[in-house]
Design a protein around this motif. Structure first.
Motif, short mmCIF file in Angstrom:
data_model
loop_
_atom_site.label_atom_id
_atom_site.label_comp_id
_atom_site.label_asym_id
_atom_site.label_seq_id
_atom_site.Cartn_x
_atom_site.Cartn_y
_atom_site.Cartn_z
N GLY A 10 2.26 6.23 7.93
CA GLY A 10 2.51 6.68 6.56
C GLY A 10 2.94 5.60 5.59
O GLY A 10 3.13 5.86 4.40
N LEU A 11 3.10 4.36 6.08
CA LEU A 11 3.59 3.31 5.18
C LEU A 11 2.56 2.95 4.11
O LEU A 11 2.92 2.68 2.96
CB LEU A 11 3.97 2.06 6.01
CG LEU A 11 4.69 0.95 5.29
CD1 LEU A 11 5.94 1.45 4.56
CD2 LEU A 11 5.08 -0.15 6.28
N GLY A 12 1.28 2.97 4.47
CA GLY A 12 0.23 2.68 3.48
C GLY A 12 0.32 3.64 2.31
O GLY A 12 0.30 3.23 1.15
N LYS A 13 0.45 4.93 2.61
CA LYS A 13 0.55 5.92 1.53
C LYS A 13 1.80 5.70 0.69
O LYS A 13 1.77 5.80 -0.53
CB LYS A 13 0.57 7.34 2.12
CG LYS A 13 -0.81 7.90 2.34
CD LYS A 13 -0.88 9.41 2.31
CE LYS A 13 -0.18 10.04 3.48
NZ LYS A 13 -0.61 11.43 3.71
N ARG B 31 -6.48 13.14 -2.74
CA ARG B 31 -6.14 14.54 -2.42
C ARG B 31 -4.73 14.85 -2.91
O ARG B 31 -4.49 15.88 -3.54
CB ARG B 31 -6.26 14.73 -0.91
CG ARG B 31 -6.20 16.17 -0.44
CD ARG B 31 -6.30 16.25 1.07
NE ARG B 31 -5.18 15.61 1.74
CZ ARG B 31 -5.29 14.63 2.65
NH1 ARG B 31 -6.48 14.17 3.01
NH2 ARG B 31 -4.22 14.09 3.20
N GLU B 32 -3.81 13.94 -2.65
CA GLU B 32 -2.42 14.23 -3.01
C GLU B 32 -2.18 14.13 -4.52
O GLU B 32 -1.24 14.73 -5.03
CB GLU B 32 -1.48 13.32 -2.21
CG GLU B 32 -1.58 13.70 -0.73
CD GLU B 32 -0.56 13.04 0.17
OE1 GLU B 32 0.41 12.45 -0.34
OE2 GLU B 32 -0.74 13.12 1.40
N VAL C 42 -4.19 -4.14 0.07
CA VAL C 42 -3.08 -3.43 0.72
C VAL C 42 -3.12 -3.81 2.19
O VAL C 42 -4.18 -3.80 2.81
CB VAL C 42 -3.15 -1.90 0.52
CG1 VAL C 42 -4.50 -1.30 0.87
CG2 VAL C 42 -2.05 -1.19 1.31
N GLY C 43 -1.98 -4.18 2.71
CA GLY C 43 -1.93 -4.59 4.12
C GLY C 43 -0.60 -4.22 4.75
O GLY C 43 0.46 -4.32 4.12
N ILE C 44 -0.69 -3.78 6.00
CA ILE C 44 0.49 -3.40 6.77
C ILE C 44 0.42 -4.16 8.10
O ILE C 44 -0.66 -4.25 8.70
CB ILE C 44 0.46 -1.88 7.12
CG1 ILE C 44 0.10 -1.02 5.90
CG2 ILE C 44 1.77 -1.43 7.76
CD1 ILE C 44 1.16 -0.89 4.87
N GLU D 295 -12.42 2.34 8.16
CA GLU D 295 -12.10 3.77 8.21
C GLU D 295 -10.67 4.05 7.77
O GLU D 295 -10.40 5.04 7.09
CB GLU D 295 -12.32 4.31 9.63
CG GLU D 295 -13.76 4.38 10.07
CD GLU D 295 -14.60 5.29 9.19
OE1 GLU D 295 -14.04 6.24 8.59
OE2 GLU D 295 -15.82 5.05 9.07
N ALA D 296 -9.73 3.20 8.18
CA ALA D 296 -8.32 3.45 7.85
C ALA D 296 -8.12 3.39 6.34
O ALA D 296 -7.45 4.23 5.74
CB ALA D 296 -7.43 2.43 8.55
N LEU E 236 -7.10 6.30 3.78
CA LEU E 236 -5.91 6.14 2.93
C LEU E 236 -6.21 6.55 1.49
O LEU E 236 -5.47 7.33 0.89
CB LEU E 236 -5.43 4.68 3.00
CG LEU E 236 -4.38 4.26 1.97
CD1 LEU E 236 -3.07 5.02 2.17
CD2 LEU E 236 -4.10 2.75 2.07
N THR F 89 -8.01 -7.87 9.01
CA THR F 89 -9.25 -7.43 8.35
C THR F 89 -9.33 -7.83 6.88
O THR F 89 -10.38 -7.66 6.26
CB THR F 89 -9.37 -5.89 8.42
OG1 THR F 89 -8.12 -5.34 8.01
CG2 THR F 89 -9.71 -5.43 9.81
N ALA G 191 -2.71 -8.87 9.63
CA ALA G 191 -3.51 -7.64 9.53
C ALA G 191 -4.95 -7.88 9.99
O ALA G 191 -5.60 -6.97 10.49
CB ALA G 191 -3.47 -7.09 8.11
N GLY H 221 -0.41 3.31 10.59
CA GLY H 221 -0.59 4.68 11.08
C GLY H 221 0.65 5.54 11.06
O GLY H 221 0.68 6.61 11.66
#
Ligand SMILES: CC(C)(COP(=O)(O)OP(=O)(O)OC[C@H]1O[C@@H](n2cnc3c(N)ncnc32)[C@H](O)[C@@H]1OP(=O)(O)O)[C@@H](O)C(=O)NCCC(=O)NCCS
Length: 154
Positions: free
Chosen positions: A70-73, A111-112, A60-62, A100-101, A105, A10, A8, A68
């Motif tokens: 939806g896996l992070g969510k 929000r959800e 959290v890492g993908i 930013e990502a 997230l 970062t 990843a 990008g």
């Protein structure tokens, strides 16, 4: 998880031993996503012992090729539904100003969950003994209701 952190780019790479301890002793506040037999994403966290209402998300890492979509969510949602997050009502994490990502997230998660996301100072760049570390800002998401978790997509 150690391999995903390396890929990843970062994230802070902790020792491989640390990830083994997390998998052994903190598995109920960690989740991984597998694709075709290999780990492609993960979340690690813990319950701060003095603040039982909080579940803290550490990393959290993908894998880059899976970002990008939806896996992070989905992983953060799974993390909040883990037994180790039971009866928590506040999600905390820290994020650097340039990520930013990650900021998007956690704002999407707030929000959800139909709750607020407060951003406060936490660790400053000069708190880190190793040079070149950005500030880490504290994201406080909540309070959320258990029923809000049911509304999140799987
Ligand atoms: C941060 C990270 C975990 C996000 O996971 P992801 O699977 O890529 O994110 P998702 O596809 O689930 O998107 C979640 C939200 O962030 C937004 N987002 C995703 N990538 C983004 C980007 N590069 N810039 C801006 N917004 C972005 C999505 O649009 C979505 O918001 P929405 O629901 O309002 O549309 C992933 O990019 C990653 O592993 N990055 C490298 C490691 C890292 O920086 N981890 C976080 C350290 S705190």
């Amino acid at each position: 998880m150690w391999e995903v952190v390396k890929a990843a780019g970062t994230l802070d790479l902790n020792s491989s031993y640390l990830y083994l301890l997390l998998a052994r002793d903190f598995a109920d506040t960690c989740v991984v996503a597998e694709h075709e037999g290999r780990v492609v994403g993960f979340v690690t966290g813990y319950r701060p012992p003095q603040r039982p209402e909080v579940v803290f998300l550490w990393q959290v890492g993908i894998r880059p090729e899976m970002q990008g979509h939806g896996l992070g969510k989905r992983l953060v949602t799974a993390f909040l539904r883990q037994p180790g997050a039971d009866r928590a009502s506040i999600l905390e994490t820290t994020v650097t100003p340039s990520n930013e990502a990650s900021r998007a997230l956690f704002r999407a998660i707030a929000r959800e969950l139909d709750t607020e996301c407060r951003v406060e100072p936490c660790f400053r760049s000069d708190d880190f003994p190793d040079s070149g570390h950005e500030d880490e800002e504290l994201f406080v998401i909540g309070p959320y209701r258990p029923s809000a978790l049911n509304r999140l997509a799987n």
